[in-house]
Design a protein around this motif. Structure first.
Motif, mmCIF file in Angstrom:
data_model
loop_
_atom_site.group_PDB
_atom_site.id
_atom_site.type_symbol
_atom_site.label_atom_id
_atom_site.label_comp_id
_atom_site.label_asym_id
_atom_site.label_seq_id
_atom_site.Cartn_x
_atom_site.Cartn_y
_atom_site.Cartn_z
ATOM 1 N N MET A 137 0.579 -1.243 -0.054
ATOM 2 C CA MET A 137 -0.071 0.001 0.103
ATOM 3 C C MET A 137 0.884 1.302 -0.038
ATOM 4 O O MET A 137 1.997 1.184 0.484
ATOM 5 N N THR A 138 0.451 2.430 -0.559
ATOM 6 C CA THR A 138 0.925 3.680 -0.571
ATOM 7 C C THR A 138 0.580 4.278 0.474
ATOM 8 O O THR A 138 -0.588 4.216 0.875
ATOM 9 N N ASP A 139 1.083 5.673 0.313
ATOM 10 C CA ASP A 139 0.602 6.587 1.452
ATOM 11 C C ASP A 139 -0.768 6.997 1.016
ATOM 12 O O ASP A 139 -1.524 7.275 1.882
ATOM 13 N N SER A 140 -1.264 7.062 -0.210
ATOM 14 C CA SER A 140 -2.410 7.467 -0.490
ATOM 15 C C SER A 140 -3.793 6.512 -0.061
ATOM 16 O O SER A 140 -4.852 6.835 0.006
ATOM 17 N N SER A 141 -2.944 5.191 0.339
ATOM 18 C CA SER A 141 -4.203 4.153 0.717
ATOM 19 C C SER A 141 -4.424 4.288 2.092
ATOM 20 O O SER A 141 -5.482 3.895 2.725
ATOM 21 N N SER A 142 -3.872 5.324 2.748
ATOM 22 C CA SER A 142 -4.314 5.612 4.273
ATOM 23 C C SER A 142 -5.530 6.622 4.213
ATOM 24 O O SER A 142 -6.174 6.864 5.273
ATOM 25 N N MET A 143 -5.917 7.147 3.147
ATOM 26 C CA MET A 143 -7.054 8.064 3.037
ATOM 27 C C MET A 143 -8.259 7.026 2.977
ATOM 28 O O MET A 143 -8.236 5.906 2.295
ATOM 29 N N SER A 144 -9.523 7.534 3.386
ATOM 30 C CA SER A 144 -10.610 6.481 3.355
ATOM 31 C C SER A 144 -11.539 6.811 1.992
ATOM 32 O O SER A 144 -12.219 5.920 1.708
ATOM 33 N N GLN A 145 -11.240 7.804 1.155
ATOM 34 C CA GLN A 145 -11.947 8.184 0.240
ATOM 35 C C GLN A 145 -11.104 8.648 -0.932
ATOM 36 O O GLN A 145 -10.343 9.382 -0.979
ATOM 37 N N CYS A 146 -11.129 8.267 -2.197
ATOM 38 C CA CYS A 146 -10.725 8.489 -3.493
ATOM 39 C C CYS A 146 -11.001 9.866 -3.916
ATOM 40 O O CYS A 146 -12.334 10.188 -3.741
ATOM 41 N N ASP A 147 -10.468 10.457 -4.783
ATOM 42 C CA ASP A 147 -10.809 11.835 -5.277
ATOM 43 C C ASP A 147 -11.963 11.744 -6.310
ATOM 44 O O ASP A 147 -12.568 12.396 -6.638
ATOM 45 N N CYS A 148 -12.159 10.285 -6.905
ATOM 46 C CA CYS A 148 -13.297 10.140 -7.511
ATOM 47 C C CYS A 148 -14.665 9.729 -6.897
ATOM 48 O O CYS A 148 -15.682 9.735 -7.376
ATOM 49 N N GLY A 149 -14.530 9.974 -5.626
ATOM 50 C CA GLY A 149 -15.522 9.600 -4.752
ATOM 51 C C GLY A 149 -15.973 8.192 -4.332
ATOM 52 O O GLY A 149 -16.618 7.901 -3.056
ATOM 53 N N ALA A 150 -14.957 7.295 -4.654
ATOM 54 C CA ALA A 150 -15.033 6.050 -4.228
ATOM 55 C C ALA A 150 -14.294 6.086 -2.773
ATOM 56 O O ALA A 150 -13.576 6.562 -2.349
ATOM 57 N N ILE A 151 -15.025 4.884 -1.989
ATOM 58 C CA ILE A 151 -14.427 4.381 -0.822
ATOM 59 C C ILE A 151 -13.201 3.628 -0.876
ATOM 60 O O ILE A 151 -13.258 2.478 -1.836
ATOM 61 N N LEU A 187 -6.755 -2.456 -1.034
ATOM 62 C CA LEU A 187 -5.375 -1.964 -1.483
ATOM 63 C C LEU A 187 -5.302 -0.612 -1.415
ATOM 64 O O LEU A 187 -4.109 -0.283 -1.667
ATOM 65 N N GLY A 188 -6.384 0.026 -1.045
ATOM 66 C CA GLY A 188 -6.051 1.227 -0.848
ATOM 67 C C GLY A 188 -7.155 2.148 -1.852
ATOM 68 O O GLY A 188 -7.946 1.807 -2.178
ATOM 69 N N VAL A 189 -6.634 3.207 -2.404
ATOM 70 C CA VAL A 189 -7.516 4.193 -3.419
ATOM 71 C C VAL A 189 -7.026 3.656 -4.680
ATOM 72 O O VAL A 189 -6.528 2.903 -5.008
ATOM 73 N N CYS A 190 -7.908 4.267 -5.609
ATOM 74 C CA CYS A 190 -7.950 3.998 -6.972
ATOM 75 C C CYS A 190 -6.501 3.768 -7.659
ATOM 76 O O CYS A 190 -6.014 2.882 -8.466
ATOM 77 N N VAL A 191 -5.774 4.629 -7.314
ATOM 78 C CA VAL A 191 -4.384 4.747 -7.910
ATOM 79 C C VAL A 191 -3.676 3.591 -7.415
ATOM 80 O O VAL A 191 -2.641 2.966 -8.160
ATOM 81 N N ASP A 192 -4.055 3.146 -6.218
ATOM 82 C CA ASP A 192 -3.146 1.762 -5.937
ATOM 83 C C ASP A 192 -3.537 0.653 -6.683
ATOM 84 O O ASP A 192 -2.668 -0.321 -7.132
ATOM 85 N N TYR A 193 -4.601 0.732 -6.944
ATOM 86 C CA TYR A 193 -5.240 -0.322 -7.990
ATOM 87 C C TYR A 193 -4.956 -0.141 -9.172
ATOM 88 O O TYR A 193 -4.386 -1.323 -9.760
ATOM 89 N N TYR A 194 -4.827 0.864 -9.624
ATOM 90 C CA TYR A 194 -4.312 1.125 -10.892
ATOM 91 C C TYR A 194 -2.786 0.660 -11.127
ATOM 92 O O TYR A 194 -2.492 0.104 -12.280
ATOM 93 N N HIS A 195 -1.989 1.269 -10.519
ATOM 94 C CA HIS A 195 -0.471 0.581 -10.211
ATOM 95 C C HIS A 195 -0.277 -0.708 -10.145
ATOM 96 O O HIS A 195 0.365 -1.173 -10.984
#
Length: 162
Positions: A1-15, A19-27
């Motif tokens: 997980m990256t640092d962004s995965s510590s956030m509970s919501q992605c900038d697209c609105g997804a929870i 694995l974290g937020v969308c960028v973690d899945y994308y990578h």
């Protein structure tokens, strides 16, 4: 997980998912598809959908073409999108012209000029990741999930302009 995965919501609105937020899945998808040619078939719709759901991470000048490519994919499927991509590669090899040939995408609506949608009914954060893979239940199932994300992306952008 990256640092962004510590956030509970992605900038697209997804929870955030496991694995974290969308960028973690994308990578994770980009890394896995490098070793899996069958999975790589869905590379273009993955990139287009991700960037259209997260336009702040994209180059604005390419978003219209990506929106049109995603509409083609939703309308005619992965094989049609791959044929357009092969046409572009062949065109570039011949040195015909610089830039992207938009003719195969002319029938599709341009990207709405409105601000991006804040919510999508299907996002990358929802993709299952089992046994260290996004395709643990098969490539066809993975392809269906990417198609669902693509449909949701096109649907939300179209709704944003209404």
């Amino acid at each position: 997980m990256t640092d962004s995965s510590s956030m509970s919501q992605c900038d697209c609105g997804a929870i955030a998912g496991p694995l974290g937020v969308c960028v973690d899945y994308y990578h994770g998808i980009l890394a896995e598809e490098q070793a899996d040619p069958q999975m790589y078939r869905w590379h273009a719709p993955v990139v287009c959908a991700y960037l259209l759901q997260h336009p702040s991470r994209a180059h604005e000048k390419y978003l219209d073409g990506q929106f049109r490519q995603l509409q083609l994919y939703v309308d005619k499927g992965i094989d049609a999108l791959l044929r357009v991509a092969a046409h572009q590669v062949a065109r570039n090899r011949r040195g015909t012209q610089s830039g992207y040939d938009m003719a195969p995408l002319a029938a599709y609506a341009p990207l709405p000029p409105d601000r991006p949608p804040g919510h999508f009914r299907a996002t990358f954060c929802e993709l299952p990741f089992r046994d260290g893979s996004f395709v643990s239940d098969g490539h066809l199932a993975y392809g269906h999930r990417i198609e669902t994300i693509a449909e949701a992306t096109v649907e939300s952008w179209r709704s944003a302009q209404a």
